[in-house]
Design an enzyme around this catalytic site. Sequence first.
Site, PDB file in Angstrom:
ATOM      1  N   GLU A  30       1.602   5.363   4.382  1.00  0.00           N
ATOM      2  CA  GLU A  30       0.713   4.945   3.289  1.00  0.00           C
ATOM      3  C   GLU A  30      -0.740   5.020   3.748  1.00  0.00           C
ATOM      4  O   GLU A  30      -1.075   4.617   4.861  1.00  0.00           O
ATOM      5  CB  GLU A  30       1.048   3.518   2.856  1.00  0.00           C
ATOM      6  CG  GLU A  30       0.235   3.017   1.678  1.00  0.00           C
ATOM      7  CD  GLU A  30       0.667   1.630   1.242  1.00  0.00           C
ATOM      8  OE1 GLU A  30      -0.222   0.813   0.931  1.00  0.00           O
ATOM      9  OE2 GLU A  30       1.887   1.354   1.225  1.00  0.00           O
ATOM     10  N   ASP A  32      -4.498   4.115   1.778  1.00  0.00           N
ATOM     11  CA  ASP A  32      -5.000   3.684   0.473  1.00  0.00           C
ATOM     12  C   ASP A  32      -6.322   2.934   0.512  1.00  0.00           C
ATOM     13  O   ASP A  32      -6.758   2.430   1.537  1.00  0.00           O
ATOM     14  CB  ASP A  32      -3.949   2.847  -0.268  1.00  0.00           C
ATOM     15  CG  ASP A  32      -3.578   1.555   0.451  1.00  0.00           C
ATOM     16  OD1 ASP A  32      -4.293   1.164   1.375  1.00  0.00           O
ATOM     17  OD2 ASP A  32      -2.569   0.945   0.073  1.00  0.00           O
ATOM     18  N   GLU A  34      -7.954  -0.323  -1.578  1.00  0.00           N
ATOM     19  CA  GLU A  34      -7.577  -1.465  -2.404  1.00  0.00           C
ATOM     20  C   GLU A  34      -8.831  -2.242  -2.798  1.00  0.00           C
ATOM     21  O   GLU A  34      -9.627  -2.624  -1.934  1.00  0.00           O
ATOM     22  CB  GLU A  34      -6.621  -2.402  -1.653  1.00  0.00           C
ATOM     23  CG  GLU A  34      -5.239  -1.827  -1.439  1.00  0.00           C
ATOM     24  CD  GLU A  34      -4.320  -2.777  -0.695  1.00  0.00           C
ATOM     25  OE1 GLU A  34      -3.114  -2.488  -0.618  1.00  0.00           O
ATOM     26  OE2 GLU A  34      -4.813  -3.809  -0.183  1.00  0.00           O
ATOM     27  N   THR A  48      -9.374  -0.674   3.151  1.00  0.00           N
ATOM     28  CA  THR A  48      -8.658   0.561   3.458  1.00  0.00           C
ATOM     29  C   THR A  48      -7.472   0.221   4.347  1.00  0.00           C
ATOM     30  O   THR A  48      -7.581  -0.591   5.265  1.00  0.00           O
ATOM     31  CB  THR A  48      -9.566   1.582   4.169  1.00  0.00           C
ATOM     32  OG1 THR A  48     -10.095   1.008   5.376  1.00  0.00           O
ATOM     33  CG2 THR A  48     -10.717   2.000   3.266  1.00  0.00           C
ATOM     34  N   GLU A  61      -5.896  -2.430   8.829  1.00  0.00           N
ATOM     35  CA  GLU A  61      -6.787  -2.627   7.696  1.00  0.00           C
ATOM     36  C   GLU A  61      -8.244  -2.754   8.130  1.00  0.00           C
ATOM     37  O   GLU A  61      -8.542  -3.235   9.215  1.00  0.00           O
ATOM     38  CB  GLU A  61      -6.408  -3.903   6.921  1.00  0.00           C
ATOM     39  CG  GLU A  61      -4.968  -3.978   6.476  1.00  0.00           C
ATOM     40  CD  GLU A  61      -4.103  -4.777   7.438  1.00  0.00           C
ATOM     41  OE1 GLU A  61      -4.533  -4.959   8.609  1.00  0.00           O
ATOM     42  OE2 GLU A  61      -3.013  -5.205   7.035  1.00  0.00           O
ATOM     43  N   TRP A 125      -3.116 -13.774  -1.805  1.00  0.00           N
ATOM     44  CA  TRP A 125      -3.807 -13.441  -0.559  1.00  0.00           C
ATOM     45  C   TRP A 125      -5.159 -12.753  -0.732  1.00  0.00           C
ATOM     46  O   TRP A 125      -6.019 -12.840   0.146  1.00  0.00           O
ATOM     47  CB  TRP A 125      -2.930 -12.506   0.285  1.00  0.00           C
ATOM     48  CG  TRP A 125      -2.707 -11.165  -0.368  1.00  0.00           C
ATOM     49  CD1 TRP A 125      -1.757 -10.855  -1.283  1.00  0.00           C
ATOM     50  CD2 TRP A 125      -3.476  -9.982  -0.184  1.00  0.00           C
ATOM     51  NE1 TRP A 125      -1.879  -9.546  -1.686  1.00  0.00           N
ATOM     52  CE2 TRP A 125      -2.919  -8.980  -1.020  1.00  0.00           C
ATOM     53  CE3 TRP A 125      -4.577  -9.659   0.619  1.00  0.00           C
ATOM     54  CZ2 TRP A 125      -3.435  -7.687  -1.084  1.00  0.00           C
ATOM     55  CZ3 TRP A 125      -5.090  -8.361   0.555  1.00  0.00           C
ATOM     56  CH2 TRP A 125      -4.511  -7.395  -0.287  1.00  0.00           C
TER      57      TRP A 125
END
Length: 255
Positions: A30, A32, A34, A48, A61, A125
């Site tokens: 994955e 991405d 967010e 990211t 992250e 979260w």
Amino acid sequence: MCLCIDEELGIFTFGLQMSNGDMFEKNHDEIDFEFLGNIRGKDWRIQTNIYGNGSTSIGREERYNLWFDPSDDFHQYSILWTDSQIIFYIDGIPIREFKRTASMGGDFPAKPMSLYATIWDGSDWATNGGKYRVNYKYAPYVTEFSDFVLHGCSFDPIEQTSSKCDITESSKVSIPTGVSPSQRIKMENFRRKHMTYSYCYDQIRYKVPPFECVINPLEAERLKVHDPVTFGGGRRHHGKRHHRSRSSGTKANDV
């Protein structure tokens, strides 16, 4: 892409991601962006993520404050994914460069992926550890896309083969091969002003940074000031391999 939403959205998380969880449920990859919701009067935050071979327990992250409101107008969000690196861009500015290392093994995303856009409730979260919840009276939540461009090779999940690769030489869009010197200056400026979290410096989660991390002392100090609990824990104890990585990172920033 434009997030066409009221600023009271709260904690709905929007993700633009490449993933293959439908094909590889236990060892998916994955990559991405967010968007982590918004509190009125506060900066929008974007995260990211990079997961390879189901390595969600490591969590690679990074999180940043945006210098604009993504619900006001369209902006360009791009990901360059090759067999050796991943680069995230916002409006043509590289914000994160992630290079593949031998120590990662299968944790670098390497399997065919599809592109998704998703909206989900991240109240538990996404904003201040779940302090603020989604306000559903502002539904529906809508995202609009414009000038969508995708380069790559199509993949047949049954035959397990790739074909029909686009010819980038004839494309009107220039495909970058890495971060140029001028782009690196912009990336460093962005990270200095807007980065608020990086897993490489999280001393609560990792007593020793993951092997692929190259520690930048200036970034480490800035994050420590931002969050002394997460980034300013007790003294780390590194083996020789980590010490060399730290030294090489220091030299790179001294040049």
